[in-house]
Design a protein around this motif. Structure first.
Motif, PDB file in Angstrom:
ATOM      1  N   MET A  79       0.877  -1.234   0.022  1.00  0.00           N
ATOM      2  CA  MET A  79      -0.138  -0.017   0.077  1.00  0.00           C
ATOM      3  C   MET A  79       0.987   1.099   0.120  1.00  0.00           C
ATOM      4  N   VAL A  80       0.620   2.338  -0.761  1.00  0.00           N
ATOM      5  CA  VAL A  80       1.330   3.445  -0.957  1.00  0.00           C
ATOM      6  C   VAL A  80       0.390   4.401  -0.279  1.00  0.00           C
ATOM      7  N   ALA A  81       0.830   5.097   0.760  1.00  0.00           N
ATOM      8  CA  ALA A  81       0.151   6.266   1.256  1.00  0.00           C
ATOM      9  C   ALA A  81       0.952   7.570   1.375  1.00  0.00           C
ATOM     10  N   ILE A  82       0.207   8.762   0.906  1.00  0.00           N
ATOM     11  CA  ILE A  82       0.855  10.030   0.920  1.00  0.00           C
ATOM     12  C   ILE A  82      -0.234  10.931   1.576  1.00  0.00           C
ATOM     13  N   ARG A  83       0.486  12.076   2.148  1.00  0.00           N
ATOM     14  CA  ARG A  83      -0.418  13.183   2.620  1.00  0.00           C
ATOM     15  C   ARG A  83      -0.138  14.380   1.901  1.00  0.00           C
ATOM     16  N   LEU A  84      -1.119  14.931   1.367  1.00  0.00           N
ATOM     17  CA  LEU A  84      -1.184  16.238   0.666  1.00  0.00           C
ATOM     18  C   LEU A  84      -2.010  17.425   1.329  1.00  0.00           C
ATOM     19  N   SER A  85      -1.398  18.887   1.196  1.00  0.00           N
ATOM     20  CA  SER A  85      -2.155  19.627   1.582  1.00  0.00           C
ATOM     21  C   SER A  85      -2.720  20.419   0.473  1.00  0.00           C
ATOM     22  N   ALA A  86      -3.935  21.163   0.590  1.00  0.00           N
ATOM     23  CA  ALA A  86      -4.601  21.815  -0.361  1.00  0.00           C
ATOM     24  C   ALA A  86      -5.334  23.013   0.381  1.00  0.00           C
ATOM     25  N   ILE A  87      -5.644  24.103  -0.314  1.00  0.00           N
ATOM     26  CA  ILE A  87      -6.545  25.158  -0.041  1.00  0.00           C
ATOM     27  C   ILE A  87      -7.918  25.058  -0.863  1.00  0.00           C
ATOM     28  N   VAL A  88      -8.981  25.221  -0.257  1.00  0.00           N
ATOM     29  CA  VAL A  88     -10.320  25.171  -1.086  1.00  0.00           C
ATOM     30  C   VAL A  88     -10.437  26.643  -1.419  1.00  0.00           C
ATOM     31  N   GLY A  89     -10.872  26.816  -2.559  1.00  0.00           N
ATOM     32  CA  GLY A  89     -11.073  28.150  -3.116  1.00  0.00           C
ATOM     33  C   GLY A  89     -12.670  28.373  -2.940  1.00  0.00           C
ATOM     34  N   ASP A  92     -14.557  28.368  -5.069  1.00  0.00           N
ATOM     35  CA  ASP A  92     -15.527  27.237  -6.177  1.00  0.00           C
ATOM     36  C   ASP A  92     -15.496  25.951  -5.657  1.00  0.00           C
ATOM     37  N   ARG A  93     -14.977  25.757  -4.368  1.00  0.00           N
ATOM     38  CA  ARG A  93     -14.958  24.386  -3.572  1.00  0.00           C
ATOM     39  C   ARG A  93     -14.329  23.423  -4.395  1.00  0.00           C
ATOM     40  N   GLN A  94     -13.533  23.440  -5.124  1.00  0.00           N
ATOM     41  CA  GLN A  94     -12.810  22.423  -6.056  1.00  0.00           C
ATOM     42  C   GLN A  94     -11.501  22.733  -5.735  1.00  0.00           C
ATOM     43  N   ILE A  95     -10.794  21.308  -5.682  1.00  0.00           N
ATOM     44  CA  ILE A  95      -9.430  21.292  -5.665  1.00  0.00           C
ATOM     45  C   ILE A  95      -9.049  20.287  -6.839  1.00  0.00           C
ATOM     46  N   ILE A  96      -7.887  20.644  -7.276  1.00  0.00           N
ATOM     47  CA  ILE A  96      -7.236  19.622  -8.343  1.00  0.00           C
ATOM     48  C   ILE A  96      -5.761  19.216  -7.914  1.00  0.00           C
ATOM     49  N   ILE A  97      -5.498  17.827  -8.118  1.00  0.00           N
ATOM     50  CA  ILE A  97      -4.715  17.281  -7.432  1.00  0.00           C
ATOM     51  C   ILE A  97      -4.045  16.185  -8.611  1.00  0.00           C
ATOM     52  N   LYS A  98      -2.525  16.733  -8.510  1.00  0.00           N
ATOM     53  CA  LYS A  98      -1.632  15.959  -9.598  1.00  0.00           C
ATOM     54  C   LYS A  98      -0.952  15.066  -8.512  1.00  0.00           C
TER      55      LYS A  98
END
Length: 103
Positions: free
Chosen positions: A1-11, A13-19
């Motif tokens: 299993m691969v696990a990663i942690r990402l942080s983001a800011i919701v704008g 428009d309530r959308q986040i794009i994750i690469k």
């Protein structure tokens, strides 16, 4: 299993794009969002603190219950196995009706 942690800011428009990084394989994933700065269990924590301070909350350790220190918790598979009726057994509702009488 691969696990990663990402942080983001919701704008607004309530959308986040994750690469995702290349080490994340294609296929099904579980995605969990945690909103920072909020505590959904604040009421539960407050009630717990009040009950504890009033001496009305039971708090036990394994030693209090005479559970040996080397006890190993059951696996999910073991819990599922002991929670299932044997093959050919009548369904639970029939067993309950036999015990308590018809509803």
């Amino acid at each position: 299993m691969v696990a990663i942690r990402l942080s983001a800011i919701v704008g607004k428009d309530r959308q986040i794009i994750i690469k995702l990084p290349d080490e994340i394989p294609e296929g099904e994933i579980n995605l969990e969002l945690r909103v920072l700065g909020s505590s959904p269990n604040l009421n539960q924590e407050g009630a717990r603190a009040k009950l504890l301070s009033a001496g009305k909350l039971a708090v036990y350790t394994p030693a209090d219950l005479d559970i040996p220190a080397d006890t190993v918790p059951l696996t999910v598979e073991e819990r599922m196995r002991i929670g299932r009726l044997p093959l050919g057994a009548p369904p639970s509702e029939v067993l309950v009706d036999d015990d308590r009488g018809e509803r």
